[in-house]
Scaffold this motif. Structure first.
Motif: not given
Length: 271
Positions: A111-113, A125-129, A196-201
């Motif tokens: 997500t940082a990349i 929003s980087l796919g923020l849930n 984990a995907r939610s945490l990254g965003s």
């Protein structure tokens, strides 16, 4: 725990979870961000079709990564799936912990990349849930539980080594289950069936509003799927002593060849 810690195969599996998770997040969230670019004259860019695009991207990406590293790590790529397999007594506590750490790190790094690659996007929003307008906490939590329940149930059913009736591709079936979960949940919560995907965003975007839903929901969904499958739908005959051995030392057959043969790992391969 000590027996797993010393095995090369164990650490290869942890690295595989990290790398596969990184690729999965970059590809899938990158696809979700793509429709924010203005496309002149594109008459197919409706909200419903965007949801289909993103759902397919998540599903195909997870199927591809499962096919790529399933023989190495089992390709959990989701803390909820790892928890489900832990409760189903297919992995050890130590492996579950290391997998979840690797998955979270992979999601944050990817997500940082992606944040740098898509820095020119407005309101990125980087796919923020997040809960959709009009959806309350209870409704959002329920959606996450149901979407994750069907995913973990699919994983347990398609990777059950007691079955001899599986003739198709387990990674493809699981990928379709991921796509189905997204088709259900995107309009309500953005689909947070992967904590984990939610945490990254959330971490990279620095926005943890209602973030707990995207951990509690998948955990409850994955745990309930595992318990229902393992004790009601397809009960296992192993007693508590056998289960404790797996939780502390892992599956015996995974390391019976000194951890040097990748074919000893069968968690994601149909029998």
């Amino acid at each position: 725990m000590a027996s797993e810690f010393k095995k090369k195969m164990f650490w290869r599996a942890v690295v595989a979870e990290f790398l596969a998770m990184s690729l999965f997040i970059f590809i899938s969230i990158g696809s979700a961000l793509g429709f924010n670019f203005p496309v002149v004259g594109n008459k197919t860019a409706t909200a419903t079709q965007d949801n289909v695009k993103v759902s397919l991207a998540f599903g195909i990406a997870i199927a591809t990564m499962a096919q790529s590293v399933g023989h190495i790590s089992g390709a959990h790529l989701n803390p909820a799936v790892t928890l489900g397999l832990l409760l189903s007594c297919q992995i050890s506590l130590f492996k579950a912990f290391m997998y979840i750490v690797a998955q979270c790190l992979g999601a944050v790094v990817a997500t940082a990349i992606l944040s740098g690659v898509t820095s020119s996007l407005p309101n990125n929003s980087l796919g923020l849930n997040a809960l959709a307008e009009g959806i309350n906490l209870g409704q959002g939590l329920g959606i996450e539980i149901i979407a994750t329940f069907q995913l973990v149930l699919c994983v347990l059913a398609t990777t059950d080594r007691r079955r001899n009736d599986i003739s198709g591709s387990a990674p493809l079936a699981i990928g379709l289950s991921v796509a189905l979960g997204h088709l259900l949940a995107i309009d309500y919560t953005g689909c947070g069936i992967n904590p984990a995907r939610s945490l990254g965003s959330a971490l990279v975007a620095r926005n943890f509003t209602n973030h707990w839903i995207f951990w509690v929901g998948p955990i409850l969904g994955g745990a309930s799927a595992s318990l229902i499958y393992d004790f009601i739908l397809a009960p296992r005959s192993s007693d508590l002593t056998d289960r404790m051995k797996v939780w502390t030392s892992g599956q015996v057959e995974e390391y019976e060849l000194d951890g040097d043969d990748i074919n000893t790992r069968v968690e994601m391969k149909p029998k």
